[in-house]
Scaffold this motif. Sequence first.
Motif, PDB file in Angstrom:
ATOM      1  N   GLU A 137     -12.162  12.679  49.539  1.00  0.00           N
ATOM      2  CA  GLU A 137     -13.115  12.515  50.629  1.00  0.00           C
ATOM      3  C   GLU A 137     -13.306  11.043  50.970  1.00  0.00           C
ATOM      4  OE1 GLU A 137     -16.484  15.738  49.829  1.00  0.00           O
ATOM      5  OE2 GLU A 137     -16.244  14.339  48.146  1.00  0.00           O
ATOM      6  N   ILE A 138     -13.867  10.821  52.156  1.00  0.00           N
ATOM      7  CA  ILE A 138     -14.386   9.502  52.524  1.00  0.00           C
ATOM      8  C   ILE A 138     -15.845   9.479  52.079  1.00  0.00           C
ATOM      9  CG2 ILE A 138     -14.957   7.955  54.417  1.00  0.00           C
ATOM     10  CD1 ILE A 138     -12.618   9.297  55.969  1.00  0.00           C
ATOM     11  N   HIS A 139     -16.224   8.451  51.332  1.00  0.00           N
ATOM     12  CA  HIS A 139     -17.592   8.349  50.813  1.00  0.00           C
ATOM     13  C   HIS A 139     -18.131   6.963  51.155  1.00  0.00           C
ATOM     14  CE1 HIS A 139     -20.962   9.322  48.204  1.00  0.00           C
ATOM     15  NE2 HIS A 139     -20.833   8.130  47.649  1.00  0.00           N
ATOM     16  N   VAL A 140     -19.283   6.907  51.800  1.00  0.00           N
ATOM     17  CA  VAL A 140     -19.883   5.646  52.198  1.00  0.00           C
ATOM     18  C   VAL A 140     -21.135   5.401  51.359  1.00  0.00           C
ATOM     19  CG1 VAL A 140     -20.967   4.349  54.077  1.00  0.00           C
ATOM     20  CG2 VAL A 140     -18.996   5.833  54.545  1.00  0.00           C
ATOM     21  N   ILE A 141     -21.239   4.209  50.789  1.00  0.00           N
ATOM     22  CA  ILE A 141     -22.447   3.795  50.073  1.00  0.00           C
ATOM     23  C   ILE A 141     -23.131   2.746  50.925  1.00  0.00           C
ATOM     24  CG2 ILE A 141     -23.387   2.755  47.987  1.00  0.00           C
ATOM     25  CD1 ILE A 141     -20.973   3.805  46.455  1.00  0.00           C
ATOM     26  N   ASP A 142     -24.365   3.028  51.328  1.00  0.00           N
ATOM     27  CA  ASP A 142     -25.111   2.098  52.172  1.00  0.00           C
ATOM     28  C   ASP A 142     -25.481   0.827  51.404  1.00  0.00           C
ATOM     29  OD1 ASP A 142     -25.080   3.582  54.529  1.00  0.00           O
ATOM     30  OD2 ASP A 142     -26.803   4.782  53.903  1.00  0.00           O
ATOM     31  N   GLN A 143     -25.833  -0.216  52.145  1.00  0.00           N
ATOM     32  CA  GLN A 143     -26.313  -1.447  51.536  1.00  0.00           C
ATOM     33  C   GLN A 143     -27.479  -1.131  50.603  1.00  0.00           C
ATOM     34  OE1 GLN A 143     -27.113  -5.593  53.424  1.00  0.00           O
ATOM     35  NE2 GLN A 143     -28.936  -4.387  53.829  1.00  0.00           N
ATOM     36  N   GLN A 144     -27.499  -1.763  49.444  1.00  0.00           N
ATOM     37  CA  GLN A 144     -28.552  -1.479  48.479  1.00  0.00           C
ATOM     38  C   GLN A 144     -28.695  -2.631  47.493  1.00  0.00           C
ATOM     39  OE1 GLN A 144     -27.338   1.942  46.132  1.00  0.00           O
ATOM     40  NE2 GLN A 144     -25.208   1.322  46.282  1.00  0.00           N
ATOM     41  N   LEU A 145     -29.855  -2.676  46.853  1.00  0.00           N
ATOM     42  CA  LEU A 145     -30.057  -3.606  45.752  1.00  0.00           C
ATOM     43  C   LEU A 145     -29.508  -2.987  44.481  1.00  0.00           C
ATOM     44  CD1 LEU A 145     -33.694  -4.900  46.273  1.00  0.00           C
ATOM     45  CD2 LEU A 145     -31.609  -6.262  46.320  1.00  0.00           C
ATOM     46  N   VAL A 146     -28.823  -3.801  43.691  1.00  0.00           N
ATOM     47  CA  VAL A 146     -28.323  -3.334  42.399  1.00  0.00           C
ATOM     48  C   VAL A 146     -28.599  -4.399  41.358  1.00  0.00           C
ATOM     49  CG1 VAL A 146     -26.502  -1.920  43.428  1.00  0.00           C
ATOM     50  CG2 VAL A 146     -25.984  -4.254  42.750  1.00  0.00           C
ATOM     51  N   ILE A 147     -28.757  -3.970  40.131  1.00  0.00           N
ATOM     52  CA  ILE A 147     -28.787  -4.912  39.016  1.00  0.00           C
ATOM     53  C   ILE A 147     -27.467  -4.740  38.293  1.00  0.00           C
ATOM     54  CG2 ILE A 147     -30.067  -3.326  37.501  1.00  0.00           C
ATOM     55  CD1 ILE A 147     -31.371  -5.920  36.322  1.00  0.00           C
ATOM     56  N   GLN A 148     -26.787  -5.845  38.036  1.00  0.00           N
ATOM     57  CA  GLN A 148     -25.447  -5.753  37.471  1.00  0.00           C
ATOM     58  C   GLN A 148     -25.233  -6.824  36.414  1.00  0.00           C
ATOM     59  OE1 GLN A 148     -22.474  -6.542  40.485  1.00  0.00           O
ATOM     60  NE2 GLN A 148     -22.810  -8.741  40.410  1.00  0.00           N
ATOM     61  N   VAL A 149     -24.207  -6.589  35.596  1.00  0.00           N
ATOM     62  CA  VAL A 149     -23.782  -7.561  34.600  1.00  0.00           C
ATOM     63  C   VAL A 149     -22.324  -7.260  34.266  1.00  0.00           C
ATOM     64  CG1 VAL A 149     -24.425  -6.190  32.556  1.00  0.00           C
ATOM     65  CG2 VAL A 149     -24.457  -8.696  32.425  1.00  0.00           C
ATOM     66  N   MET A 150     -21.577  -8.275  33.857  1.00  0.00           N
ATOM     67  CA  MET A 150     -20.205  -8.075  33.433  1.00  0.00           C
ATOM     68  C   MET A 150     -20.189  -7.572  31.991  1.00  0.00           C
ATOM     69  SD  MET A 150     -16.949  -8.334  34.216  1.00  0.00           S
ATOM     70  CE  MET A 150     -16.715  -9.548  35.521  1.00  0.00           C
ATOM     71  N   HIS A 151     -19.493  -6.460  31.763  1.00  0.00           N
ATOM     72  CA  HIS A 151     -19.242  -5.991  30.397  1.00  0.00           C
ATOM     73  C   HIS A 151     -17.803  -6.349  30.074  1.00  0.00           C
ATOM     74  CE1 HIS A 151     -19.148  -3.520  26.806  1.00  0.00           C
ATOM     75  NE2 HIS A 151     -17.992  -3.054  27.234  1.00  0.00           N
ATOM     76  N   ARG A 152     -17.591  -6.925  28.917  1.00  0.00           N
ATOM     77  CA  ARG A 152     -16.248  -7.294  28.486  1.00  0.00           C
ATOM     78  C   ARG A 152     -15.929  -6.586  27.178  1.00  0.00           C
ATOM     79  NH1 ARG A 152     -14.714 -11.918  31.431  1.00  0.00           N
ATOM     80  NH2 ARG A 152     -16.472 -12.928  32.473  1.00  0.00           N
ATOM     81  N   GLY A 153     -14.725  -6.028  27.105  1.00  0.00           N
ATOM     82  CA  GLY A 153     -14.285  -5.444  25.847  1.00  0.00           C
ATOM     83  C   GLY A 153     -14.420  -3.943  25.776  1.00  0.00           C
ATOM     84  N   PRO A 154     -14.426  -3.407  24.548  1.00  0.00           N
ATOM     85  CA  PRO A 154     -14.362  -1.953  24.336  1.00  0.00           C
ATOM     86  C   PRO A 154     -15.556  -1.208  24.927  1.00  0.00           C
ATOM     87  CG  PRO A 154     -13.904  -3.141  22.300  1.00  0.00           C
ATOM     88  CD  PRO A 154     -14.398  -4.151  23.287  1.00  0.00           C
ATOM     89  N   PHE A 155     -15.288   0.005  25.351  1.00  0.00           N
ATOM     90  CA  PHE A 155     -16.340   0.862  25.884  1.00  0.00           C
ATOM     91  C   PHE A 155     -17.376   1.205  24.815  1.00  0.00           C
ATOM     92  CE2 PHE A 155     -12.714   2.282  28.719  1.00  0.00           C
ATOM     93  CZ  PHE A 155     -13.055   1.412  29.733  1.00  0.00           C
ATOM     94  N   THR A 156     -16.981   1.165  23.557  1.00  0.00           N
ATOM     95  CA  THR A 156     -17.936   1.484  22.484  1.00  0.00           C
ATOM     96  C   THR A 156     -19.070   0.470  22.432  1.00  0.00           C
ATOM     97  OG1 THR A 156     -16.503   0.307  20.925  1.00  0.00           O
ATOM     98  CG2 THR A 156     -16.281   2.710  21.024  1.00  0.00           C
ATOM     99  N   ASN A 157     -18.875  -0.716  22.997  1.00  0.00           N
ATOM    100  CA  ASN A 157     -19.929  -1.735  23.012  1.00  0.00           C
ATOM    101  C   ASN A 157     -20.797  -1.674  24.264  1.00  0.00           C
ATOM    102  OD1 ASN A 157     -18.730  -2.598  20.666  1.00  0.00           O
ATOM    103  ND2 ASN A 157     -17.699  -4.354  21.592  1.00  0.00           N
ATOM    104  N   GLU A 158     -20.540  -0.692  25.104  1.00  0.00           N
ATOM    105  CA  GLU A 158     -21.238  -0.643  26.392  1.00  0.00           C
ATOM    106  C   GLU A 158     -22.731  -0.362  26.242  1.00  0.00           C
ATOM    107  OE1 GLU A 158     -20.585   1.284  30.838  1.00  0.00           O
ATOM    108  OE2 GLU A 158     -19.316   1.929  29.166  1.00  0.00           O
ATOM    109  N   LEU A 159     -23.121   0.359  25.208  1.00  0.00           N
ATOM    110  CA  LEU A 159     -24.548   0.652  25.028  1.00  0.00           C
ATOM    111  C   LEU A 159     -25.357  -0.634  24.850  1.00  0.00           C
ATOM    112  CD1 LEU A 159     -24.521   3.844  22.764  1.00  0.00           C
ATOM    113  CD2 LEU A 159     -24.749   3.680  25.256  1.00  0.00           C
ATOM    114  N   ALA A 160     -24.791  -1.613  24.150  1.00  0.00           N
ATOM    115  CA  ALA A 160     -25.485  -2.892  23.984  1.00  0.00           C
ATOM    116  C   ALA A 160     -25.608  -3.622  25.318  1.00  0.00           C
ATOM    117  CB  ALA A 160     -24.746  -3.766  22.965  1.00  0.00           C
TER     118      ALA A 160
END
Length: 198
Positions: A137-160
Amino acid sequence: MTDRDLHSINDAPAIDYDHASDEPELVRAPRTTFVSVSGAGAPATPVWHRKKRLVTDIARQLATVGLAPEGQPAEHLQYHYLPSMPPTNIADFYSVNPLTELHYRALARVADDLTREDIAAARRTAPSPFDDDDEVEIHVIDQQLVIQVMHRGPFTNELATLARLGVAADSFGVARSGPHQEIHLDPFTLDTPQDTLR
């Protein structure tokens, strides 16, 4: 995603989809068009990988005719639980409910004027295997505020990483109000070493 008033959205710096800070930040994501396919169940299963590869292969085909950014598409993934599941916030998104209850959407950025006919043509030439039930499908996400951060490395560390993001969200006075979204800048398969993934 946040529950801030929309009038404050213009105060946030615009996001660059190819970069994120190592420290949590509140940014403005622009209205963006994607090609997408939905699924349900835990991440990193063979079906999940197949759907992720399908949309990136279609995006690569679309790039050859100027309908998607050139180069390796970043792999965007949105996750949510059904409303009947216990609510989650940013820090505990993956730890409250069973991952088998996740619903997801695999996405890749495309041109705003993309048509369903363009998708059909790209799908015919994309090298990925797909299931006839995969509705692209074509999916559009409107402009929005997000909080983000870069995660580096294994997915097992993503909870931290999510815990850090949750603390920052509290300090900004915002909370999750939509799907959790991940942008994988480095392509990966089931066998890819995860040490340098972003």
